[in-house]
Design an enzyme around this catalytic site. Structure first.
Site, mmCIF file in Angstrom:
data_model
loop_
_atom_site.group_PDB
_atom_site.id
_atom_site.type_symbol
_atom_site.label_atom_id
_atom_site.label_comp_id
_atom_site.label_asym_id
_atom_site.label_seq_id
_atom_site.Cartn_x
_atom_site.Cartn_y
_atom_site.Cartn_z
ATOM 1 N N GLU A 148 0.405 -0.677 0.307
ATOM 2 C CA GLU A 148 -0.403 -0.056 -0.210
ATOM 3 C C GLU A 148 0.669 0.889 -0.021
ATOM 4 O O GLU A 148 0.506 2.397 -0.338
ATOM 5 C CB GLU A 148 -0.751 0.299 1.216
ATOM 6 C CG GLU A 148 -2.125 -1.179 1.106
ATOM 7 C CD GLU A 148 -2.933 -0.302 0.087
ATOM 8 O OE1 GLU A 148 -3.075 0.581 -0.553
ATOM 9 O OE2 GLU A 148 -3.794 -1.568 -0.343
ATOM 10 N N TYR B 115 -6.073 6.602 4.452
ATOM 11 C CA TYR B 115 -6.433 5.571 3.691
ATOM 12 C C TYR B 115 -5.597 4.493 4.101
ATOM 13 O O TYR B 115 -6.094 2.693 4.289
ATOM 14 C CB TYR B 115 -6.142 6.155 2.423
ATOM 15 C CG TYR B 115 -6.169 4.979 1.419
ATOM 16 C CD1 TYR B 115 -7.002 4.504 0.529
ATOM 17 C CD2 TYR B 115 -4.816 4.766 1.237
ATOM 18 C CE1 TYR B 115 -6.922 2.402 0.326
ATOM 19 C CE2 TYR B 115 -4.317 3.470 0.173
ATOM 20 C CZ TYR B 115 -5.303 2.750 -0.102
ATOM 21 O OH TYR B 115 -5.340 1.488 -0.663
ATOM 22 N N ASP C 87 -9.058 6.098 -1.667
ATOM 23 C CA ASP C 87 -8.586 6.758 -2.152
ATOM 24 C C ASP C 87 -8.381 7.829 -3.750
ATOM 25 O O ASP C 87 -9.697 7.187 -3.687
ATOM 26 C CB ASP C 87 -7.348 5.592 -2.283
ATOM 27 C CG ASP C 87 -8.158 4.251 -3.476
ATOM 28 O OD1 ASP C 87 -8.878 4.859 -3.705
ATOM 29 O OD2 ASP C 87 -7.193 4.128 -4.418
#
Length: 353
Positions: free
Chosen positions: A33, A116, A134
């Site tokens: 991520e 996020y 996102d």
């Protein structure tokens, strides 16, 4: 069939085979991520696999030096992400015995992890009911619900998060979050969305009203900053000088080639260092070997590259000592590994050709 089930069924059938999806483990999901911030999947994948092979868990990452972590981050840019990952790994080892924490508040206290990223890790790894938001999710939700405000505006984050929370599949939150992101990455594209194969087409406001070009609205207020500067390659035999500066607008905490900006600058954060001025004054007759262009966020940079071949190092040593700089001399062949930035590759190309 409700839209959440349609979306999950579509995802399970069409999802891309990505290495960080193979197991629901927090560590590789976290690394992936962070890497995917500002980096496309295709460019990130080989670097991700190299990184997790070298640092397979928080313990190995915590034990590594910052320089080694940065060298395995080369090609991804935005090196503060790598530094924060290492700092977070140290914190995870010290405070959680190497296990990634399982609650949102604890995760948000880790360096470099925002709302996020924290929600993505916890929902995908532990199936916690936390909806992510996102860029891809904002686009999908804006079109689906007919959200016409500027998605880069101050209200959008809060309002779209509420929509994401309400749209979440509480039975399969991890799959759901990945499905919405996958939909945005492969079907609900910024330009020419593939509406006819979208699992949410029946209820999508933008498709029904023919507004996929208008939604989402993206109005950027941040203007591009154009800067010119010089990079100095100080060479003695086959060794090149790298320095580390405490105050540097873009390369903080990293060994790098001496550089500075010229002419008009936005503010004092961009001001060239006294060491840079010393090089300019001492070697002002040195012609440019060529120019390179570089982009960092909204900054467009153009550098001229100057090569100085030293016969002796007494003068440069006095400059270094007078400015209290960390420095090291590295082999030309090691430039890209010791200065892990695409800038190094661009400079090396000029030096070789």
């Amino acid at each position: 069939m409700n839209p959440q089930k349609k979306l999950r069924d579509w995802y399970l059938l069409h999802k891309r085979d990505l290495p960080f999806r193979k197991k629901k483990q927090a560590y590789p999901i976290w690394i992936s991520e962070v890497m995917l911030q500002q980096t496309r999947v295709a460019a990130m994948l080989p670097l991700f696999e190299n990184f997790v092979n070298r640092f397979p868990n928080p313990e190995s990452l915590a034990k590594a030096t910052e320089e080694e972590v940065l060298s395995f981050w080369k090609g991804l840019g935005y090196y503060s992400r790598a530094r924060n990952i290492r700092k977070a790994a140290i914190q995870i080892v010290q405070q959680y015995n190497g296990s990634f924490p399982k609650d949102l508040d604890s995760v948000l206290k880790l360096p470099g992890i925002g709302n996020y990223t924290a929600r993505a890790i916890l929902s995908i790894s532990y199936d916690l009911p936390l909806a992510v938001l996102d860029g891809n999710v904002k686009r999908v939700l804006s079109r689906y619900y007919g959200y016409t405000k500027n998605i880069l505006g101050p209200q959008a984050e809060k309002e779209l998060q509420l929509k994401a929370d309400g749209f979440l599949n509480l039975d399969f939150p991890g799959d759901h979050n990945q499905a919405v992101m996958e939909l945005g990455a492969t079907i609900c594209l910024p330009e020419s969305p593939k509406c006819l194969v979208c699992p949410l087409m029946d209820g999508c406001f933008a498709r029904i009203h023919g507004k996929t070009k208008e939604i989402p609205l993206r109005e950027k207020k941040q203007k591009q900053v154009l800067l010119t500067g010089e990079i100095w390659v100080i060479q003695q035999k086959n060794l090149i000088l790298l320095i580390k500066e405490k105050k540097n607008r873009f390369l903080k905490g990293m060994f790098h080639l001496p550089s500075g900006f010229l002419g008009e600058i936005p503010n004092s954060d961009y001001a060239p260092s006294p060491f840079f001025h010393s090089l300019q004054s001492e070697y002002k007759e040195t012609p440019s070997k060529g120019k390179i262009k570089h982009t960092i966020t909204h900054h467009k940079l153009e550098y001229s590259v100057h090569l100085v071949n030293l016969k002796e190092t007494k003068k440069i040593q006095s400059f270094l000592a007078g400015n209290d700089l960390e420095f090291k001399w590295v082999e030309v062949s090691e430039l890209e590994s010791e200065f892990p930035s695409s800038l190094a590759k661009k400079v090396k190309k000029i030096l070789l050709y």
